[in-house]
Design a protein around this motif. Structure first.
Motif, PDB file in Angstrom:
ATOM      1  N   VAL A 189       0.841  -1.196   0.000  1.00 47.75           N
ATOM      2  CA  VAL A 189       0.000   0.000   0.000  1.00 47.75           C
ATOM      3  C   VAL A 189       0.877   1.247   0.000  1.00 47.75           C
ATOM      4  O   VAL A 189       2.046   1.196   0.381  1.00 47.75           O
ATOM      5  CB  VAL A 189      -0.968   0.029   1.215  1.00 47.75           C
ATOM      6  N   THR A 190       0.297   2.372  -0.423  1.00 45.68           N
ATOM      7  CA  THR A 190       1.046   3.626  -0.436  1.00 45.68           C
ATOM      8  C   THR A 190       0.881   4.406   0.861  1.00 45.68           C
ATOM      9  O   THR A 190       1.821   5.029   1.332  1.00 45.68           O
ATOM     10  CB  THR A 190       0.595   4.540  -1.597  1.00 45.68           C
ATOM     11  N   ASP A 191      -0.307   4.383   1.439  1.00 47.31           N
ATOM     12  CA  ASP A 191      -0.613   5.166   2.637  1.00 47.31           C
ATOM     13  C   ASP A 191      -1.140   4.212   3.711  1.00 47.31           C
ATOM     14  O   ASP A 191      -2.281   3.746   3.635  1.00 47.31           O
ATOM     15  CB  ASP A 191      -1.645   6.234   2.282  1.00 47.31           C
ATOM     16  N   VAL A 192      -0.316   3.928   4.698  1.00 47.48           N
ATOM     17  CA  VAL A 192      -0.649   2.938   5.721  1.00 47.48           C
ATOM     18  C   VAL A 192      -1.892   3.340   6.513  1.00 47.48           C
ATOM     19  O   VAL A 192      -2.772   2.516   6.757  1.00 47.48           O
ATOM     20  CB  VAL A 192       0.556   2.708   6.661  1.00 47.48           C
ATOM     21  N   ASP A 193      -2.001   4.600   6.905  1.00 46.17           N
ATOM     22  CA  ASP A 193      -3.161   5.038   7.679  1.00 46.17           C
ATOM     23  C   ASP A 193      -4.448   4.943   6.861  1.00 46.17           C
ATOM     24  O   ASP A 193      -5.483   4.509   7.382  1.00 46.17           O
ATOM     25  CB  ASP A 193      -2.964   6.463   8.194  1.00 46.17           C
ATOM     26  N   ARG A 194      -4.387   5.352   5.601  1.00 40.61           N
ATOM     27  CA  ARG A 194      -5.573   5.252   4.731  1.00 40.61           C
ATOM     28  C   ARG A 194      -5.990   3.797   4.572  1.00 40.61           C
ATOM     29  O   ARG A 194      -7.178   3.467   4.662  1.00 40.61           O
ATOM     30  CB  ARG A 194      -5.280   5.884   3.370  1.00 40.61           C
ATOM     31  N   ALA A 195      -5.033   2.906   4.362  1.00 40.43           N
ATOM     32  CA  ALA A 195      -5.345   1.483   4.205  1.00 40.43           C
ATOM     33  C   ALA A 195      -5.937   0.915   5.497  1.00 40.43           C
ATOM     34  O   ALA A 195      -6.930   0.182   5.466  1.00 40.43           O
ATOM     35  CB  ALA A 195      -4.096   0.714   3.797  1.00 40.43           C
ATOM     36  N   ASP A 211       8.593  -4.946  -1.119  1.00 42.07           N
ATOM     37  CA  ASP A 211       8.965  -4.012  -2.182  1.00 42.07           C
ATOM     38  C   ASP A 211       8.040  -4.165  -3.392  1.00 42.07           C
ATOM     39  O   ASP A 211       8.282  -3.589  -4.446  1.00 42.07           O
ATOM     40  CB  ASP A 211      10.430  -4.178  -2.584  1.00 42.07           C
ATOM     41  N   ALA A 212       6.937  -4.918  -3.226  1.00 42.11           N
ATOM     42  CA  ALA A 212       5.948  -5.045  -4.290  1.00 42.11           C
ATOM     43  C   ALA A 212       5.259  -3.704  -4.521  1.00 42.11           C
ATOM     44  O   ALA A 212       5.123  -2.892  -3.600  1.00 42.11           O
ATOM     45  CB  ALA A 212       4.907  -6.103  -3.924  1.00 42.11           C
ATOM     46  N   ALA A 213       4.824  -3.484  -5.740  1.00 45.66           N
ATOM     47  CA  ALA A 213       4.158  -2.230  -6.097  1.00 45.66           C
ATOM     48  C   ALA A 213       2.781  -2.149  -5.440  1.00 45.66           C
ATOM     49  O   ALA A 213       2.025  -3.130  -5.459  1.00 45.66           O
ATOM     50  CB  ALA A 213       4.010  -2.129  -7.606  1.00 45.66           C
ATOM     51  N   PRO A 214       2.446  -1.005  -4.839  1.00 49.03           N
ATOM     52  CA  PRO A 214       1.106  -0.840  -4.274  1.00 49.03           C
ATOM     53  C   PRO A 214       0.033  -1.156  -5.314  1.00 49.03           C
ATOM     54  O   PRO A 214       0.128  -0.751  -6.470  1.00 49.03           O
ATOM     55  CB  PRO A 214       1.074   0.628  -3.862  1.00 49.03           C
ATOM     56  N   GLY A 215      -0.962  -1.921  -4.876  1.00 47.73           N
ATOM     57  CA  GLY A 215      -2.063  -2.281  -5.764  1.00 47.73           C
ATOM     58  C   GLY A 215      -1.785  -3.476  -6.646  1.00 47.73           C
ATOM     59  O   GLY A 215      -2.611  -3.828  -7.490  1.00 47.73           O
ATOM     60  N   SER A 216      -0.662  -4.141  -6.478  1.00 50.05           N
ATOM     61  CA  SER A 216      -0.290  -5.232  -7.384  1.00 50.05           C
ATOM     62  C   SER A 216      -0.886  -6.584  -7.007  1.00 50.05           C
ATOM     63  O   SER A 216      -0.797  -7.539  -7.783  1.00 50.05           O
ATOM     64  CB  SER A 216       1.235  -5.349  -7.472  1.00 50.05           C
ATOM     65  N   VAL A 217      -1.528  -6.694  -5.853  1.00 47.71           N
ATOM     66  CA  VAL A 217      -2.125  -7.971  -5.451  1.00 47.71           C
ATOM     67  C   VAL A 217      -3.514  -8.071  -6.081  1.00 47.71           C
ATOM     68  O   VAL A 217      -4.386  -7.238  -5.836  1.00 47.71           O
ATOM     69  CB  VAL A 217      -2.192  -8.103  -3.912  1.00 47.71           C
TER      70      VAL A 217
END
Length: 123
Positions: free
Chosen positions: A12-18, A62-68
């Motif tokens: 994820v990019t934003d831990v709090d938002r997630a 190190d996976a790209a956010p949103g890649s799952v």
């Protein structure tokens, strides 16, 4: 031999938002939110009734956010789950009838894709 999947890491990019999305909109239980150091933060959440949890944070992957894209959870009633998720403000699809079950789909704020499957067995 037993092999149990118990934790899936999401990028994820934003831990709090997630964290807020999974707790407030999906109803996941917040198990841990621990900052280990300036480089590592670990947030673990568990879906209601699940033996498997998810985790995300800082310094975990190190996976790209949103890649799952292959997350799937089994539910009892697609209509009921969809209604609850809509009430919580989650961006969930309509119920889709497929040959192998009834599904609702959603993406988290980063684009990690979830499928919620109601298993339908032939009568």
């Amino acid at each position: 031999m037993d092999i149990r999947i118990e934790l899936v890491i999401l990028p994820v990019t934003d831990v709090d938002r997630a964290r807020d999305f999974y707790v407030n909109q999906l109803g996941f239980h917040l198990d841990h939110d621990h900052t280990v150091s300036d480089e590592v933060r670990f947030v673990q959440l568990t879906p209601p009734g699940s033996a498997c949890s998810i985790a995300f944070g800082k310094g975990l992957t190190d996976a790209a956010p949103g890649s799952v894209k292959g997350l799937q959870a089994v539910i009892e009633d697609a209509d009921k789950v969809r209604a609850e998720l809509v009430e919580r403000g989650a961006p969930v699809s309509e119920v889709q009838e497929l040959a192998w079950g009834r599904f609702v789909f959603l993406d988290d704020p980063d684009g990690n894709h979830w499928a919620f499957q109601q298993i339908v067995r032939p009568a």
